[in-house]
Design a protein around this motif. Structure first.
Motif, short mmCIF file in Angstrom:
data_model
loop_
_atom_site.label_atom_id
_atom_site.label_comp_id
_atom_site.label_asym_id
_atom_site.label_seq_id
_atom_site.Cartn_x
_atom_site.Cartn_y
_atom_site.Cartn_z
N LYS A 131 -12.72 -1.56 -13.94
CA LYS A 131 -13.35 -1.44 -15.26
C LYS A 131 -12.70 -2.33 -16.30
O LYS A 131 -13.17 -2.38 -17.44
N LEU A 132 -11.65 -3.07 -15.95
CA LEU A 132 -11.02 -3.95 -16.92
C LEU A 132 -12.01 -4.98 -17.41
O LEU A 132 -12.74 -5.58 -16.62
N ARG A 133 -12.05 -5.19 -18.69
CA ARG A 133 -13.00 -6.12 -19.30
C ARG A 133 -12.69 -7.54 -18.86
O ARG A 133 -11.59 -8.03 -19.05
N GLY A 134 -13.69 -8.18 -18.23
CA GLY A 134 -13.55 -9.56 -17.79
C GLY A 134 -12.98 -9.71 -16.40
O GLY A 134 -12.83 -10.82 -15.92
N GLY A 135 -12.66 -8.60 -15.75
CA GLY A 135 -12.01 -8.69 -14.44
C GLY A 135 -12.96 -8.64 -13.26
O GLY A 135 -12.72 -9.27 -12.24
N GLY A 136 -14.03 -7.88 -13.37
CA GLY A 136 -14.92 -7.72 -12.22
C GLY A 136 -14.32 -6.75 -11.22
O GLY A 136 -13.56 -5.85 -11.56
N ALA A 137 -14.61 -6.97 -9.94
CA ALA A 137 -14.14 -6.09 -8.87
C ALA A 137 -12.79 -6.57 -8.35
O ALA A 137 -12.68 -7.17 -7.29
N ILE A 138 -11.73 -6.28 -9.11
CA ILE A 138 -10.40 -6.76 -8.75
C ILE A 138 -9.46 -5.65 -8.31
O ILE A 138 -8.33 -5.90 -7.92
N GLY A 139 -9.93 -4.41 -8.37
CA GLY A 139 -9.07 -3.26 -8.10
C GLY A 139 -8.44 -3.26 -6.72
O GLY A 139 -7.25 -3.01 -6.57
N ARG A 140 -9.22 -3.57 -5.70
CA ARG A 140 -8.68 -3.55 -4.33
C ARG A 140 -7.63 -4.63 -4.13
O ARG A 140 -6.63 -4.42 -3.45
N ALA A 141 -7.87 -5.80 -4.70
CA ALA A 141 -6.90 -6.89 -4.56
C ALA A 141 -5.58 -6.53 -5.23
O ALA A 141 -4.50 -6.80 -4.69
N ILE A 142 -5.67 -5.90 -6.40
CA ILE A 142 -4.44 -5.53 -7.12
C ILE A 142 -3.68 -4.45 -6.38
O ILE A 142 -2.46 -4.55 -6.20
N THR A 143 -4.38 -3.43 -5.90
CA THR A 143 -3.68 -2.33 -5.22
C THR A 143 -3.11 -2.77 -3.88
O THR A 143 -2.10 -2.24 -3.44
N ALA A 144 -3.71 -3.75 -3.24
CA ALA A 144 -3.22 -4.22 -1.93
C ALA A 144 -1.86 -4.89 -2.03
O ALA A 144 -1.09 -4.87 -1.06
N LYS A 145 -1.52 -5.49 -3.17
CA LYS A 145 -0.26 -6.23 -3.31
C LYS A 145 0.79 -5.46 -4.11
O LYS A 145 1.77 -6.06 -4.56
N ARG A 146 0.62 -4.16 -4.29
CA ARG A 146 1.61 -3.37 -5.00
C ARG A 146 2.91 -3.30 -4.22
O ARG A 146 2.88 -3.40 -3.00
N PRO A 147 4.04 -3.10 -4.83
CA PRO A 147 4.32 -2.87 -6.25
C PRO A 147 4.53 -4.18 -7.00
O PRO A 147 4.79 -5.23 -6.42
N TYR A 148 4.43 -4.07 -8.32
CA TYR A 148 4.63 -5.20 -9.22
C TYR A 148 5.83 -4.91 -10.11
O TYR A 148 6.01 -3.80 -10.59
N ALA A 149 6.65 -5.95 -10.35
CA ALA A 149 7.77 -5.84 -11.28
C ALA A 149 7.36 -6.30 -12.67
O ALA A 149 7.96 -5.89 -13.67
N SER A 150 6.32 -7.15 -12.74
CA SER A 150 5.82 -7.64 -14.03
C SER A 150 4.35 -8.01 -13.87
O SER A 150 3.86 -8.23 -12.75
N VAL A 151 3.66 -8.12 -15.00
CA VAL A 151 2.24 -8.44 -14.99
C VAL A 151 2.01 -9.84 -14.43
O VAL A 151 1.03 -10.08 -13.71
#
Length: 121
Positions: free
Chosen positions: A77-97
């Motif tokens: 639901k992030l504005r301007g992101g599209g369907a990025i949720g799966r890609a972000i969760t697949a590479k967790r954890p993150y130390a910085s944005v």
């Protein structure tokens, strides 16, 4: 002198008869406008109205999401992101944005659109 026959009871007035004349709807009145709202090609009428309202609205208050705990649905639901949720969760954890770029999760263009809407706690 013969008695007059009893009158039959009067039927109750119909709802149209009960309304004052100024409040009656004309018989040819339509529930929908005569002219359709112009839409953009490929969009449904409601979607075009939403897009038009978003263009006219002021800046939206942004909720800051944590990249390490947000759900796939919330990230999508992030504005301007599209369907990025799966890609972000697949590479967790993150130390910085900025690891969204260094881990090659997002393109720079998408990153620039969402970077102010996410954080890492």
């Amino acid at each position: 002198m013969p008695a007059a026959p009893a009158a039959a009871p009067a039927a109750p007035p119909s709802p149209a008869q009960q309304m004052p004349p100024a409040q009656q709807m004309p018989a040819d009145a339509l529930a929908f406008p005569a002219e359709p709202v112009p839409t953009q090609p490929g969009l449904q009428q409601g979607e075009a109205e939403i897009d038009r309202a978003e263009d006219d609205a002021g800046p939206r208050a942004l909720a800051i999401l944590d990249l390490n705990t947000a759900s796939v649905a919330d990230l999508n639901k992030l504005r301007g992101g599209g369907a990025i949720g799966r890609a972000i969760t697949a590479k967790r954890p993150y130390a910085s944005v900025d690891q969204l770029l260094s881990k090659r999760v997002l393109s720079r263009a998408v990153y620039e659109k969402i970077k102010d809407q996410v954080t890492v706690r």
